[in-house]
Scaffold this motif. Sequence first.
Motif, PDB file in Angstrom:
ATOM      1  N   ASP A 160     -84.667  13.795 -33.381  1.00 19.20           N
ATOM      2  CA  ASP A 160     -83.306  13.757 -33.252  1.00 19.20           C
ATOM      3  C   ASP A 160     -82.860  12.508 -32.515  1.00 19.20           C
ATOM      4  OD1 ASP A 160     -80.844  14.478 -33.469  1.00 19.20           O
ATOM      5  OD2 ASP A 160     -80.957  15.597 -31.444  1.00 19.20           O
ATOM      6  N   VAL A 161     -82.260  11.713 -33.018  1.00 23.37           N
ATOM      7  CA  VAL A 161     -81.723  10.483 -32.566  1.00 23.37           C
ATOM      8  C   VAL A 161     -80.249  10.365 -32.456  1.00 23.37           C
ATOM      9  CG1 VAL A 161     -82.066   7.851 -32.406  1.00 23.37           C
ATOM     10  CG2 VAL A 161     -83.564   9.203 -33.477  1.00 23.37           C
ATOM     11  N   CYS A 162     -79.547   9.666 -31.269  1.00 23.13           N
ATOM     12  CA  CYS A 162     -78.474   9.702 -31.095  1.00 23.13           C
ATOM     13  C   CYS A 162     -78.034   8.376 -30.711  1.00 23.13           C
ATOM     14  CB  CYS A 162     -77.812  10.762 -30.111  1.00 23.13           C
ATOM     15  SG  CYS A 162     -76.007  10.434 -29.557  1.00 23.13           S
ATOM     16  N   PHE A 163     -77.018   7.488 -31.476  1.00 28.02           N
ATOM     17  CA  PHE A 163     -76.790   6.244 -31.017  1.00 28.02           C
ATOM     18  C   PHE A 163     -75.276   6.207 -30.793  1.00 28.02           C
ATOM     19  CE2 PHE A 163     -75.692   1.843 -31.097  1.00 28.02           C
ATOM     20  CZ  PHE A 163     -76.530   1.284 -30.665  1.00 28.02           C
ATOM     21  N   ALA A 164     -74.781   6.369 -29.692  1.00 29.29           N
ATOM     22  CA  ALA A 164     -73.265   6.544 -29.374  1.00 29.29           C
ATOM     23  C   ALA A 164     -72.622   5.582 -28.335  1.00 29.29           C
ATOM     24  CB  ALA A 164     -72.832   8.156 -29.200  1.00 29.29           C
ATOM     25  N   LYS A 165     -71.618   4.903 -28.602  1.00 30.30           N
ATOM     26  CA  LYS A 165     -71.109   4.069 -27.856  1.00 30.30           C
ATOM     27  C   LYS A 165     -69.664   3.696 -28.295  1.00 30.30           C
ATOM     28  CE  LYS A 165     -71.662  -0.974 -26.595  1.00 30.30           C
ATOM     29  NZ  LYS A 165     -70.858  -1.663 -27.357  1.00 30.30           N
ATOM     30  N   PHE A 166     -68.776   3.751 -27.238  1.00 25.08           N
ATOM     31  CA  PHE A 166     -67.397   3.819 -27.537  1.00 25.08           C
ATOM     32  C   PHE A 166     -67.050   2.530 -28.239  1.00 25.08           C
ATOM     33  CE2 PHE A 166     -63.368   1.846 -25.770  1.00 25.08           C
ATOM     34  CZ  PHE A 166     -62.515   2.807 -26.529  1.00 25.08           C
TER      35      PHE A 166
END
Length: 432
Positions: free
Chosen positions: A240-246
């Motif tokens: 499970d990969v999350c790449f989150a950035k405003f």
Amino acid sequence: MQRRHSFSLIQNQSTRIIVLFPSSYHIAVRRRVEPSRSRGRPRRRAHTHYGRQGSGSLEEKKSSMELVGRVRRLLTQGGATEDSDADDVGAPIRVGLVGASNISKFAMINAASRRKDVEVRAVATRTPGKAREFAATNGIPVAHDDFASLFADETIDAVYISVVTEEHLNLGLQALRAGKHVLLEKPLALDAQEARELRDAAKEHNVVLMEAMHYKHHPALKRLRELVETEAVGTVQEIDVCFAKFDASAWGIGGKYTPEKLRTKMLDRWIYCIDLVQLLAPGRKVKTVCSAEDAGFIVRGELELCDRDDERKGLVRATWEADAQTVRILPAWVATVQCAEGKLVLQNFNFPSLYHRLYIEPTNGPARVETHYGEVGKTTFEYQLDAFCRAVRERHVDSLVPPEASVATLEIVDKVRAAFADSENERKNESD
Ligand SMILES: NC(=O)C1=CN([C@@H]2O[C@H](COP(=O)(O)OP(=O)(O)OC[C@H]3O[C@@H](n4cnc5c(N)ncnc54)[C@H](OP(=O)(O)O)[C@@H]3O)[C@@H](O)[C@H]2O)C=CC1
Ligand SMILES: O=C1OC[C@@H](O)[C@H](O)[C@H]1O
């Protein structure tokens, strides 16, 4: 474990709680996402990972200072140390920058400043005057007002291309055909066909082509791979990969993206998710794209990967999400590998040289947390430049980043895109 929340945000339709405490690297991410529309099953588990507790201790202060040192190393140039790279490898590799991008400062100028065997010799931009200004600010001896004259410059051995992805194929091909070795920013190209063209051109002209997937070269990622490969907590079942950035533009601050631009802008982020899935489940092929959703600044997907030889053996489910719209102070770049006998979690897989935490959580045993910074403060970009220099000198790209890997990643991207289209149609049909 006792939890200390120093800052929290509750945000948006997909329910997300972000808790941050940067001074002690305490980052917690809790996500609860509504059931998948297409399958009626929860798309994600809620999960929470806490770093070290408390603050104010001597140890806390020391680690905060270390963080400051690592940030400074990323942002500044520095001299090559006595033992830094290959004194005896002959003439330095003379690099030209294609594009006066921000990232080139970190990825090439600052990284090269710490070694003796690379000289950043020239920069070229499409906008007249920009190269001269950039060269003057960054101490680069030569400036070109167009890319063609950089490619024709015989004093240049290699180029680093960091312009918009839409131009990677065109400029990459020109550079390779001019006999330059190429470090090309990620994603290598817009799709698998373009990537194949680049790969073939590099082969034909006997030069190196390497995708700038900087994160992969860092010791923290090597350790995660080792834990996966040695089955430290059993065989991989789910990634499970999350790449989150405003992203300010998502809110209309500093210019809005066109729908077309938005797609490539988001690809430039979610490519990391697919790339990491490939890294942790090498040799597998996509059996099914279970669901894929492109909602502008939030892009999600779910894949089933199977063993190449035997589909029944070792099916791995991979889920990922890239999000640029959620308000957050620090990015959430988290990889979670669920295995048969426990779980591995790497927080900040994308910029591990700044800070990271690797959690090893066996189901039947004590959990532990590791960090692997390698040489103190050495950035992911410096590790990447090590690999590129080796590749140029040996005419052979590291097994982590051969063009074939970029092609394979973009083949998955193409499949996911097709699934985006299906899910859009499904939604349209539902609303009609
Ligand atoms: N490894 C990493 O951590 C990061 C990698 N990247 C990658 O770097 C690349 C550039 O990123 P991005 O944020 O889009 O960069 P920018 O939008 O900042 O553009 C950088 C350069 O691209 C040039 N440029 C823009 N459009 C064109 C065009 N049509 N033809 C030629 N040159 C053009 C700009 O020139 P001008 O000023 O003359 O318009 C500028 O010099 C992407 O591949 C991205 O994925 C980006 C950020 C971080
Ligand atoms: O490569 C990247 O990593 C960091 C992100 O902020 C950026 O958008 C992306 O291009």
